[in-house]
Design a protein around this motif. Sequence first.
Motif, short mmCIF file in Angstrom:
data_model
loop_
_atom_site.label_atom_id
_atom_site.label_comp_id
_atom_site.label_asym_id
_atom_site.label_seq_id
_atom_site.Cartn_x
_atom_site.Cartn_y
_atom_site.Cartn_z
N VAL A 107 0.84 -1.19 0.00
CA VAL A 107 0.00 0.00 0.00
C VAL A 107 0.88 1.24 0.00
CG1 VAL A 107 -1.75 1.30 1.27
CG2 VAL A 107 -1.92 -1.18 1.12
N ARG A 108 1.91 1.22 0.85
CA ARG A 108 2.84 2.37 0.88
C ARG A 108 3.51 2.56 -0.48
NH1 ARG A 108 2.57 5.64 5.44
NH2 ARG A 108 4.21 6.64 4.25
N LEU A 121 1.05 3.96 -3.17
CA LEU A 121 0.79 5.39 -2.96
C LEU A 121 2.02 6.22 -3.34
CD1 LEU A 121 -1.16 5.30 0.45
CD2 LEU A 121 -2.10 5.73 -1.82
N GLU A 169 -0.50 10.70 -0.56
CA GLU A 169 -0.72 10.05 0.73
C GLU A 169 -2.15 9.52 0.76
OE1 GLU A 169 1.00 9.19 3.38
OE2 GLU A 169 2.93 9.92 2.60
N ARG A 170 -2.47 8.82 1.83
CA ARG A 170 -3.79 8.16 1.89
C ARG A 170 -4.95 9.15 1.80
NH1 ARG A 170 -4.73 7.31 8.34
NH2 ARG A 170 -3.60 9.16 8.91
N MET A 190 -4.48 -0.28 5.37
CA MET A 190 -4.92 0.26 4.08
C MET A 190 -5.13 1.77 4.13
SD MET A 190 -7.45 -2.83 2.83
CE MET A 190 -8.25 -1.89 1.56
N GLY A 191 -4.77 2.38 5.25
CA GLY A 191 -4.96 3.83 5.34
C GLY A 191 -6.42 4.21 5.48
#
Lengths: 168, 127, 373
Positions: free
Chosen positions: C34-35, C38, C44-45, C73-74
């Motif tokens: 996920v990081r 992005l 960012e989330r 998952m933010g």
Amino acid sequence: MSTSGPPKEPVKYVEKQLHLPYCYVAGDYKVRYLAALKDKTILGSKCSRTGKVFVPPIVASPESFAPCDELIPVADRGVVTTFCIVNIPVIGRSIELPYVAASVALDGADISIYALIQECAPADVRMGMRVEAVWKPDGERQGSHEDIIHFRPTGEPDAPLASFMHRL
Amino acid sequence: MIGRFLAGLKEDKRIWGQRVAGQGVVVPPVGYSETDGSAGGDWVEVKPTGVVTAVARVHRPIPHLHPCAEPFAFVLVKLDGADTALAHVVRDHLEQLRIGSRVEAVWAPDAERHGSIRDIACFRVIS
Amino acid sequence: MPKLRNVAVVGFAQAPIVARDEHRIATEMLYEQVRAALAQCGVEREAIDYQAAGSADYLDGRPFGFVAALDVMGSWPAKADLHLEMDASFAAYYAWLRIQTGDSDTALVCGYGKTSEGEPERVLNLQLDPYYQAAIGLDPTSTAALQASAWMARTGATDRDLAALAARRRAAGARNPDAQLHDPASAEDLAQTPWAVEPLRRGYLPPVGESAVCLVLAAEGKAEKMCDRPAWIRGVDQRIELQTLGGRDLSRSAGAKLATERALAMAGLARAAEVDVVELCATTPAEECILCEAMGLDAAGARPAINPSGGPLAGNPLMMTGLIRLGEAFRQLAGRADGHGVAGARRAIAHGAQGHCLQHNVVWVLGDERRWT
């Protein structure tokens, strides 16, 4: 061919026995936490952005989404934030009823863990009560959550609500 | 519907299908059409014999999942009188088994039929 | 065809597929992806409006296990979220649909799960009805073998044909750093491997694998800012078929055929062969041939290139194998496929599947240009 159909009285149930074995990977991160329990040490993880400490440790803060790479020890004592008195038996658990299941915020941690409170009457447990971990004796700790047998009152004065309000 | 179909296996050693919109005679029946959702119609008895339409030979059965410990084959069988195929197993004379083989149901003994698709113990090759 | 929002794949991150990651739990594996996804998009989330994921709690061995993944998952402040007990390619479909409503411009799509922790053959037996099909012990390899046998009987294909196709995919997989199998193997070698379930040999099937993936979708207006070469979704469709295996013609995939026709029509293409790259979620060589027939493609042809990543035969992490196909199509169009890139690729088809014997199919048509103006 007959058109009368099968017997009017149906078979009512079909049984199925499931055989589903699992073998969970603990992961390097959790292994450090579990191994520390053998040494009567509870590790938390510190958020790299907010400084909040999570117990048990998690790799990332759900709140800030920042990594929590640093593991730091927290105290094996803390404060009862909320609790309930259990009066119904749970399958596979043999604790004498009634007993107290509590949320305990360990000193140095920003979230609570679930804990069994023993060595006092259920009616005496209260929010703010100070409690400490009772560990299995040396040589019997395996590096698992069961290394802590339960928590018990320390006899210290109760913590004021404001001191744990944010950790409820 | 499923319960009555299974009762037919258990009590009478008879296999019943159901006439269903868009699918013809469905064996085993679920009580409705899987294609358009309409309710199943008349019961139609089908023969315990049929033709194999697919074969999967299991050389190393998985314990606690597969129906036997010795090599066997999963098959789809279109029973005589049916328009869909039944998933089941063949255990013996596997060397004679192929797509197009004629097979017939082998029933579990009276005391071992409990109202399950496995009241048909297996199918055996007849030609 | 009504005018829809132009939506693109703008980021894709995947953990290399391995038999078993002994160092990280599923959520730890997913967090990194996920990081990474992005970061690819330079956001960012907070830039993500919607999130969707695919995984299976039974495979994870944790009731409501998907909730744990929300933490990585933010999801905070509270986001609109969707979880499917399906391959994550279907989560991507619903994320695309959500963006079409206009209330979201961007979405994360995640797939995860540690297949090695349980026994998928047993778990996927439970995908079948409990009265007739699960009750006789059918497992996914056996149902795939039933399908392969029906297809071989109809077409006259032989064991050698399966071996040859498997060898081609293994050779392609050797060029994909995220594939699980990196060793090429000849058709002769693969044809010597023992039967898994006859007519499928072990050499024709992917081993158990696990990974974690995250894909980012964004609508026109934002997509261009998040990616220099967005892969625009020009058409998509998904179709499900009967659960009763004996109720359909297993030698064909009517659902994949219809989904392809509809997706191509949406994309304004007449034939699947007009694209440059096709990534198919086919976990056996027979499935791949059935899909090619349904789509009107030549499995042995040079163009379009089929499964240049090696496809599922070089790595099949359950619940995300389909989403990886969409990610691979993005990599091809965005020029990020490196060693297995198809030169000059401007259009691609990605296919995802779920269920025994290709029960449920989703087909995406992507291109380097927007569909609607």
